[in-house]
Scaffold this active site. Structure first.
Site, PDB file in Angstrom:
ATOM      1  CE  LYS A 217      -4.177  -1.951   2.086  1.00 21.05           C
ATOM      2  NZ  LYS A 217      -5.195  -1.798   3.151  1.00 21.05           N
TER       3      LYS A 217
ATOM      4  CG  ASP B 189      -9.016   0.193   2.972  1.00 19.12           C
ATOM      5  OD1 ASP B 189      -9.812  -0.643   2.503  1.00 19.12           O
ATOM      6  OD2 ASP B 189      -7.791  -0.013   3.079  1.00 19.12           O
TER       7      ASP B 189
END
Length: 277
Positions: A72, A109
């Site tokens: 990420k 997210d």
């Protein structure tokens, strides 16, 4: 414009390890539900060392990538740009691939967590508590920056983690107070509690769940319910699981990859529950 069903396009989730990921089931269920029969979604075990080479080898049929750990942050220098949302937590879980080769990163997210709370009727809260201080906790803080009007108390295990959470709070515009993990049961007085610890991380707190509780968002989804979530439900509190976050963030990814905004949440959730048995 939504992608046509005749366009052969690809997407996938990358990470290491990756065999546990439910993303292929979610996205492929969405493709099936909307008749996007030439769309496929796969998984690839890719670590940080292999990421640059994998990206360089993608052809024009590729539309998007989902990223999990440890990629990420590693992906950011390899992209042409990232959204403000991703920049706010220095983490990309979504890469949109353009036909001309440009690659742009986002973080679904954060809006996924907000959407999951909205689905359960939590649109605003005057305070909140976070259990844990890892990468998921920073995303939780970013989500709370959109819905929390007051203080967020983060319960952490070390002064280093406390410094990190206060730093994220300053960056995200959230008033953060940190407290020692030994006092984590005090979090349960908050109207919204977000537990970002891995499986088993809050089991020792179950006996301290009070009779009156608000909303618990436990990011674990397998096994479910966690002991904490089960105790919370027994007290009549509202409970969300990591599965709620998983499907909502996947919906945002699906929309970015395909351009198709028809509803797929129900199909994704059904596929996830089926996969978990």
């Amino acid at each position: 414009m939504p992608a046509r069903a005749t366009d052969a396009r690809r997407a996938a989730v990358l990470g290491s390890p990756i065999a546990h990921s439910l993303s292929p089931q979610l996205h492929n269920a969405a493709y099936a539900a909307l008749g996007l029969h030439d769309w496929t979604y796969d998984r690839f075990d890719i670590d940080e060392a292999a990421l640059e080479g994998f990206l360089a080898g993608l052809g024009p049929e590729w539309a998007g990538l989902s990223l999990t750990m440890p990629l990420k942050r590693a992906v950011i220098p390899l992209l042409d740009g990232i959204t403000d949302t991703a920049a706010s937590v220095e983490a990309v879980n979504t890469v949109v691939l353009h036909p001309d080769g440009r690659k742009y990163g986002d973080n679904t997210d954060i809006p996924g967590l907000v959407a999951a709370l909205h689905e359960r009727g939590v649109e605003k809260t005057d305070s909140a508590a976070i259990l844990g201080a890892g990468a998921t906790a920073s995303s939780a803080l970013a989500a709370l920056s959109r819905i929390c009007t007051g203080e967020v108390v983060a319960y952490v295990r070390s002064e280093q983690r406390a410094d990190e959470m206060r730093g994220w709070g300053e960056r995200l515009g959230v008033r953060v107070r940190t407290a020692d993990w030994a006092d984590a049961a005090r979090a349960f007085a908050a109207p919204l509690v977000i537990s970002t610890t891995p499986k088993g991380g809050t089991d020792h707190l179950v006996a301290e769940v009070p009779q009156q509780v608000g909303t618990l968002f436990d990011v674990v989804y397998d096994p479910w319910p966690t002991p904490l979530a089960a105790a919370w439900q027994q007290r009549g509190g509202h409970v969300l699981s990591g599965l709620d976050l998983l499907v909502h963030q996947a919906v945002f990814q699906f929309e970015q990859f395909t351009g198709d905004r028809r509803p797929v949440l129900a199909a994704m959730r059904e596929a996830a529950l089926r996969a978990l048995g």
